[in-house]
Design a protein around this motif. Structure first.
Motif, PDB file in Angstrom:
ATOM      1  N   ILE A 327       0.841  -1.198   0.000  1.00  0.00           N
ATOM      2  CA  ILE A 327       0.000   0.000   0.000  1.00  0.00           C
ATOM      3  C   ILE A 327       0.878   1.250   0.000  1.00  0.00           C
ATOM      4  CG2 ILE A 327      -1.715   1.324   1.298  1.00  0.00           C
ATOM      5  CD1 ILE A 327      -2.825  -1.346   2.324  1.00  0.00           C
ATOM      6  N   GLY A 328       2.002   1.195   0.702  1.00  0.00           N
ATOM      7  CA  GLY A 328       2.905   2.334   0.741  1.00  0.00           C
ATOM      8  C   GLY A 328       3.416   2.741  -0.629  1.00  0.00           C
ATOM      9  N   ARG A 329       3.534   1.792  -1.537  1.00  0.00           N
ATOM     10  CA  ARG A 329       3.999   2.108  -2.887  1.00  0.00           C
ATOM     11  C   ARG A 329       3.006   2.986  -3.651  1.00  0.00           C
ATOM     12  NH1 ARG A 329       7.917  -1.054  -5.300  1.00  0.00           N
ATOM     13  NH2 ARG A 329       6.786  -1.039  -7.272  1.00  0.00           N
ATOM     14  N   ARG A 330       1.783   3.091  -3.149  1.00  0.00           N
ATOM     15  CA  ARG A 330       0.766   3.883  -3.839  1.00  0.00           C
ATOM     16  C   ARG A 330       0.909   5.385  -3.597  1.00  0.00           C
ATOM     17  NH1 ARG A 330      -5.084   1.265  -3.549  1.00  0.00           N
ATOM     18  NH2 ARG A 330      -5.281   2.743  -5.279  1.00  0.00           N
ATOM     19  N   VAL A 331       1.901   5.782  -2.824  1.00  0.00           N
ATOM     20  CA  VAL A 331       2.170   7.214  -2.632  1.00  0.00           C
ATOM     21  C   VAL A 331       2.329   7.909  -3.976  1.00  0.00           C
ATOM     22  CG1 VAL A 331       3.920   8.863  -1.836  1.00  0.00           C
ATOM     23  CG2 VAL A 331       3.129   7.053  -0.307  1.00  0.00           C
ATOM     24  N   SER A 332       2.989   7.250  -4.924  1.00  0.00           N
ATOM     25  CA  SER A 332       3.216   7.863  -6.233  1.00  0.00           C
ATOM     26  C   SER A 332       1.907   8.093  -6.981  1.00  0.00           C
ATOM     27  CB  SER A 332       4.161   6.998  -7.069  1.00  0.00           C
ATOM     28  OG  SER A 332       3.629   5.694  -7.250  1.00  0.00           O
ATOM     29  N   GLU A 333       0.934   7.167  -6.831  1.00  0.00           N
ATOM     30  CA  GLU A 333      -0.372   7.349  -7.462  1.00  0.00           C
ATOM     31  C   GLU A 333      -1.063   8.593  -6.913  1.00  0.00           C
ATOM     32  OE1 GLU A 333      -2.856   3.970  -6.949  1.00  0.00           O
ATOM     33  OE2 GLU A 333      -1.360   2.548  -7.639  1.00  0.00           O
ATOM     34  N   VAL A 334      -1.023   8.744  -5.593  1.00  0.00           N
ATOM     35  CA  VAL A 334      -1.680   9.880  -4.957  1.00  0.00           C
ATOM     36  C   VAL A 334      -0.998  11.188  -5.362  1.00  0.00           C
ATOM     37  CG1 VAL A 334      -2.438  10.889  -2.778  1.00  0.00           C
ATOM     38  CG2 VAL A 334      -2.345   8.408  -3.020  1.00  0.00           C
ATOM     39  N   ALA A 335       0.319  11.167  -5.479  1.00  0.00           N
ATOM     40  CA  ALA A 335       1.040  12.357  -5.914  1.00  0.00           C
ATOM     41  C   ALA A 335       0.556  12.801  -7.295  1.00  0.00           C
ATOM     42  CB  ALA A 335       2.546  12.087  -5.928  1.00  0.00           C
ATOM     43  N   ALA A 336       0.352  11.838  -8.187  1.00  0.00           N
ATOM     44  CA  ALA A 336      -0.154  12.164  -9.520  1.00  0.00           C
ATOM     45  C   ALA A 336      -1.575  12.707  -9.451  1.00  0.00           C
ATOM     46  CB  ALA A 336      -0.091  10.923 -10.415  1.00  0.00           C
ATOM     47  N   ASP A 337      -2.424  12.079  -8.626  1.00  0.00           N
ATOM     48  CA  ASP A 337      -3.813  12.538  -8.488  1.00  0.00           C
ATOM     49  C   ASP A 337      -3.868  13.965  -7.949  1.00  0.00           C
ATOM     50  OD1 ASP A 337      -4.783  10.117  -9.412  1.00  0.00           O
ATOM     51  OD2 ASP A 337      -5.088   9.283  -7.406  1.00  0.00           O
ATOM     52  N   LEU A 338      -3.069  14.249  -6.927  1.00  0.00           N
ATOM     53  CA  LEU A 338      -3.066  15.591  -6.338  1.00  0.00           C
ATOM     54  C   LEU A 338      -2.592  16.635  -7.344  1.00  0.00           C
ATOM     55  CD1 LEU A 338      -1.713  14.853  -2.749  1.00  0.00           C
ATOM     56  CD2 LEU A 338      -3.915  15.915  -3.295  1.00  0.00           C
ATOM     57  N   THR A 339      -1.564  16.315  -8.091  1.00  0.00           N
ATOM     58  CA  THR A 339      -1.045  17.248  -9.090  1.00  0.00           C
ATOM     59  C   THR A 339      -2.117  17.579 -10.122  1.00  0.00           C
ATOM     60  OG1 THR A 339       1.198  16.376  -8.812  1.00  0.00           O
ATOM     61  CG2 THR A 339       0.755  17.638 -10.815  1.00  0.00           C
ATOM     62  N   TYR A 340      -2.813  16.554 -10.598  1.00  0.00           N
ATOM     63  CA  TYR A 340      -3.875  16.770 -11.580  1.00  0.00           C
ATOM     64  C   TYR A 340      -5.031  17.555 -10.979  1.00  0.00           C
ATOM     65  CZ  TYR A 340      -6.886  15.767 -15.576  1.00  0.00           C
ATOM     66  OH  TYR A 340      -7.693  15.891 -16.684  1.00  0.00           O
ATOM     67  N   LEU A 341      -5.436  17.199  -9.766  1.00  0.00           N
ATOM     68  CA  LEU A 341      -6.561  17.856  -9.110  1.00  0.00           C
ATOM     69  C   LEU A 341      -6.275  19.332  -8.874  1.00  0.00           C
ATOM     70  CD1 LEU A 341      -9.341  17.542  -7.780  1.00  0.00           C
ATOM     71  CD2 LEU A 341      -8.201  16.838  -5.682  1.00  0.00           C
ATOM     72  N   LEU A 342      -5.074  19.668  -8.448  1.00  0.00           N
ATOM     73  CA  LEU A 342      -4.732  21.063  -8.202  1.00  0.00           C
ATOM     74  C   LEU A 342      -4.577  21.847  -9.503  1.00  0.00           C
ATOM     75  CD1 LEU A 342      -2.176  20.614  -5.275  1.00  0.00           C
ATOM     76  CD2 LEU A 342      -4.504  21.519  -5.130  1.00  0.00           C
ATOM     77  N   ALA A 343      -4.138  21.181 -10.556  1.00  0.00           N
ATOM     78  CA  ALA A 343      -3.925  21.861 -11.838  1.00  0.00           C
ATOM     79  C   ALA A 343      -5.232  22.092 -12.591  1.00  0.00           C
ATOM     80  CB  ALA A 343      -2.957  21.053 -12.702  1.00  0.00           C
ATOM     81  N   PHE A 344      -6.142  21.110 -12.524  1.00  0.00           N
ATOM     82  CA  PHE A 344      -7.336  21.164 -13.372  1.00  0.00           C
ATOM     83  C   PHE A 344      -8.648  21.238 -12.590  1.00  0.00           C
ATOM     84  CE2 PHE A 344      -4.019  18.963 -15.825  1.00  0.00           C
ATOM     85  CZ  PHE A 344      -3.916  19.847 -16.901  1.00  0.00           C
ATOM     86  N   GLY A 345      -8.592  21.072 -11.273  1.00  0.00           N
ATOM     87  CA  GLY A 345      -9.784  21.276 -10.449  1.00  0.00           C
ATOM     88  C   GLY A 345     -10.744  20.123 -10.409  1.00  0.00           C
ATOM     89  N   ASP A 346     -10.426  19.011 -11.056  1.00  0.00           N
ATOM     90  CA  ASP A 346     -11.333  17.866 -11.055  1.00  0.00           C
ATOM     91  C   ASP A 346     -10.514  16.618 -11.311  1.00  0.00           C
ATOM     92  OD1 ASP A 346     -13.599  16.382 -10.967  1.00  0.00           O
ATOM     93  OD2 ASP A 346     -14.437  17.072 -12.853  1.00  0.00           O
ATOM     94  N   LEU A 347     -11.027  15.509 -10.847  1.00  0.00           N
ATOM     95  CA  LEU A 347     -10.411  14.210 -11.097  1.00  0.00           C
ATOM     96  C   LEU A 347     -11.464  13.287 -11.706  1.00  0.00           C
ATOM     97  CD1 LEU A 347      -8.173  13.252  -8.026  1.00  0.00           C
ATOM     98  CD2 LEU A 347      -7.485  13.257 -10.414  1.00  0.00           C
TER      99      LEU A 347
END
Length: 347
Positions: A327-347
């Motif tokens: 589960i700890g390896r999923r940090v990278s997935e969340v980093a990508a999600d946060l970057t997209y969410l902050l850049a575009f306002g939606d996921l």
């Protein structure tokens, strides 16, 4: 965040009774007999998958000549961060009285029983694995009904005043306070994730400082529901319930991780945000939609911090666990999600 249970030592399992062993079965039979007011004989104890924080068994037992099924659940070795099971059980009893679908609580064994931090509930029919009920054709009608059912369950829970829970040792606080707590954990772990840094900075001036107004489930999402052919059968896993505001629960349901690949359906992989808000209001709930994005960013960051914490548990040697490492390896997935969410306002 939620009230903290005492930490469980790494060798705690050596002192806990095995529910499948003869001594553990005998204690469970005694506990159930007292709770149900009659003789109970356990015929089978089957271990189920319980996740990183819980260990779960299904009990088949004869009660007064009838075959009954129960669920026995206790904190997994080394978990020790959630609300104690005895408190969870009381929250579930009160939530049930409010009309929230939960597994009926049967018994809460005493701490001296040797069974650990645990509770026994009635067995509820339904599918717990979200990837199954999100995809299988047999659950199509359930998926259609779930948005309104989840909204109604949350509206009922949130409608209870804080006084309803005042005697229970539950934590929580304003959004700003919860962000501070999360940031302190981030600094303690000492791992730098640039996307997390950005999310903390973005949230700092936006997280509301208003005091908590209600009890939230805290982990209300796909994967923590039992779903049958008609929809929501029961809400599970109350270990991080705490005082907060309604937007936290609604936004948590929209976090990317809980869509299980059904990314085009932001509400748990089965619904739309607008429909969730409309159904929540129709059920009597009050929500400011503009706060949902803020809490959704927070929710994704909180999930990323959970992944980071689980990885740290394993790497530090505190709780060696392949599951926590994975589960700890999923940090990278969340980093990508946060970057997209902050850049575009939606996921």
């Amino acid at each position: 965040m939620a009230a903290q249970a005492e930490a469980v030592p790494a060798d705690a399992s050596a002192r806990l009774l095995d529910p499948a062993g003869p001594e553990g079965r005998a204690v469970l039979e005694a506990v159930l007999s007292e709770a149900l007011g009659g003789s109970v004989a356990i015929a089978e104890v089957l271990a189920l998958s319980g996740g990183a924080s819980s260990a779960t068994w299904r009990l088949s037992a004869t009660v007064g000549g009838d075959l009954c099924t129960f669920i026995f659940q206790r904190a997994a070795t080394g978990a020790g961060r959630g609300v104690p099971r005895r408190v969870q059980a009381e929250v579930m009893r009160r939530a049930a009285a409010l009309g929230v679908p939960v597994p009926p609580v049967v018994a809460v064994p005493d701490t001296a029983s040797g069974l650990g931090d645990c509770a026994i509930t009635a067995f509820v029919e339904g599918e717990a694995l979200a990837p199954r009920w999100l995809r299988l054709p047999g659950y199509a009608a359930a998926r259609e009904a779930l948005t309104a059912q989840c909204a109604e369950a949350l509206a009922r829970l949130h409608a209870a005043p804080l006084e309803h829970w005042a005697d229970l040792p539950l934590g929580g606080g304003s959004g700003a306070e919860q962000l501070d707590t999360l940031f302190a954990s981030y600094r303690r772990i000492g791992v730098d994730v640039p996307a997390f840094d950005l999310a903390f900075a973005w949230l700092r001036p936006r997280m509301p400082e208003t005091a908590a107004t209600c009890l939230v489930h805290g982990d209300f999402r796909s994967g923590n529901f039992l779903v049958d052919a008609h929809g929501l059968a029961a809400v599970l896993d109350w270990e991080i319930t705490h005082r907060s505001v309604p937007a936290e629960d609604l936004a948590w349901l929209c976090v990317q991780a809980w869509r299980f690949g059904q990314w085009e359906r932001p509400v748990g992989g089965f619904g739309e945000r607008e429909a969730l808000v409309a159904a929540y209001r129709a059920a009597g709930g009050r929500i400011e939609p503009e706060l949902l994005r803020v809490w959704e960013v927070f929710g994704n960051l909180r999930w990323g911090m959970s992944c980071l914490q689980l990885a740290d548990d394993h790497v530090s040697g505190r709780v060696p666990s392949v599951e926590r490492a994975a589960i700890g390896r999923r940090v990278s997935e969340v980093a990508a999600d946060l970057t997209y969410l902050l850049a575009f306002g939606d996921l």
